[in-house]
Design an enzyme around this catalytic site. Sequence first.
Site, PDB file in Angstrom:
ATOM      1  N   LYS A  14       0.827  -1.198   0.000  1.00 36.20           N
ATOM      2  CA  LYS A  14       0.000   0.000   0.000  1.00 36.20           C
ATOM      3  C   LYS A  14       0.864   1.252   0.000  1.00 36.20           C
ATOM      4  O   LYS A  14       1.908   1.317   0.666  1.00 36.20           O
ATOM      5  CB  LYS A  14      -0.907   0.004   1.232  1.00 36.20           C
ATOM      6  CG  LYS A  14      -1.873  -1.188   1.301  1.00 36.20           C
ATOM      7  CD  LYS A  14      -2.917  -1.129   0.212  1.00 36.20           C
ATOM      8  CE  LYS A  14      -3.936  -2.240   0.363  1.00 36.20           C
ATOM      9  NZ  LYS A  14      -5.056  -2.111  -0.580  1.00 36.20           N
TER      10      LYS A  14
ATOM     11  N   ASP B 278      -0.568   0.106  -4.409  1.00 31.60           N
ATOM     12  CA  ASP B 278      -1.995   0.438  -4.373  1.00 31.60           C
ATOM     13  C   ASP B 278      -2.175   1.698  -3.529  1.00 31.60           C
ATOM     14  O   ASP B 278      -1.907   1.694  -2.330  1.00 31.60           O
ATOM     15  CB  ASP B 278      -2.767  -0.734  -3.762  1.00 31.60           C
ATOM     16  CG  ASP B 278      -4.267  -0.510  -3.714  1.00 31.60           C
ATOM     17  OD1 ASP B 278      -4.738   0.560  -4.128  1.00 31.60           O
ATOM     18  OD2 ASP B 278      -4.972  -1.435  -3.260  1.00 31.60           O
TER      19      ASP B 278
ATOM     20  N   HIS C 145     -10.452  -8.352  -7.621  1.00 31.22           N
ATOM     21  CA  HIS C 145     -10.195  -7.865  -6.270  1.00 31.22           C
ATOM     22  C   HIS C 145     -10.672  -8.844  -5.207  1.00 31.22           C
ATOM     23  O   HIS C 145     -11.823  -9.287  -5.225  1.00 31.22           O
ATOM     24  CB  HIS C 145     -10.912  -6.523  -6.075  1.00 31.22           C
ATOM     25  CG  HIS C 145     -10.959  -6.056  -4.666  1.00 31.22           C
ATOM     26  ND1 HIS C 145     -12.109  -6.061  -3.899  1.00 31.22           N
ATOM     27  CD2 HIS C 145      -9.981  -5.570  -3.859  1.00 31.22           C
ATOM     28  CE1 HIS C 145     -11.849  -5.590  -2.701  1.00 31.22           C
ATOM     29  NE2 HIS C 145     -10.565  -5.291  -2.643  1.00 31.22           N
TER      30      HIS C 145
END
Length: 378
Positions: A178, A207, A309
Amino acid sequence: MTTTTRDSIRHVALSTARLPLSVPISDAKVFTGRQKPMTEVVFLFAEITTEQGFEGVGFSYSKRAGGPAQYAHAKEIGEGLLGEDPNDIARIGTKLVWAGASVGRSGVATQAIAAIDLALHDLKAKRAGLPLAKLLGAHRDSVRTYNTSGGFLNASIEEVKDRASQSIEEGIGGIKIKVGLPDSAEDLRRVAAVRDHIGPDVPLMVDANQQWDRATALRMGRRLEEFDLTWIEEPLDAYDVEGHADLARSLDTPIATGEMLASVAEHERLIDNRACDIIQPDCPRVGGVTQFQRLLALADQAGLDLAPHFAMEIHLHLAATYPREPWVEHFDWLDPLFNERLETKDGRMIVPDRPGLGVTLSDQARAWTTDSVEFGVR
């Protein structure tokens, strides 16, 4: 000898369960003040039984608010399944959409129907004695996989590196971490540390969870080019189609997005505007297998790559049917809900040979159930 394939649904069980996470989870939305750390995932389970004794199970989920709403909507429309032929999945889906037409064809209503659609597909594959991927028509028996659950921002960079090593040792092929912190320099330090740790040959993704504006996304995208990323995920607001399209044209690194969209129609805007290189739909969010297959046809026609996802228990089967080589996201969070485990080897996740989705609900899933309702006769 003449046989009949006509069957009918005699019993429907709907339940909601709360899966607690071992530690509070934070991505960039927490650090920008938009959300609180995530402590649980709420599930909607649909279990369907037919007169001939076939059974199917499906699920939807919510990582934040919305789980109780999914369950409430499913309770309102669930009784309408009784007496229906479970083979007629598309027709049943249309019936359920019209039963709740006043709340629309996306969001909570779509996600409630998704659990039922998945249960019907699970049942149909079990009737055929096939894994769901084989029933739908698989292109492959394994799919490239990458780990996400070890790369959240609540973990120190040393913890992220340790989890990356563990994932690679377990046969997982790629690592996603992340980013999207208010301090972009810290994002770059974390990415550099992980790339240095795993080496140049392991696929690495980042992400941003929608937390950059257009200028920041372009600037960070250019800075991140040096790390040879497999993709940059959700750099912008999920509905900023124009901004994503501009990034996809401007950067060498592929752009991935789509997980937050809750209908095929919303994904069509991404596809039509070439707003990503890799599309990331979520089967429970878009309405189940029926809608997901519609979306895959559009994505393939547009030449997009695929990386669904979350919910690997579902998406492994669906990704295996995609003509282009896809990715599946590895999360270990859902392990306590099921009696079975998925196998990873040599960077790939193996499609199980068990019929249907190949999962059964565990005693722990039953213990975490907070409410349930039944229709019909067992």
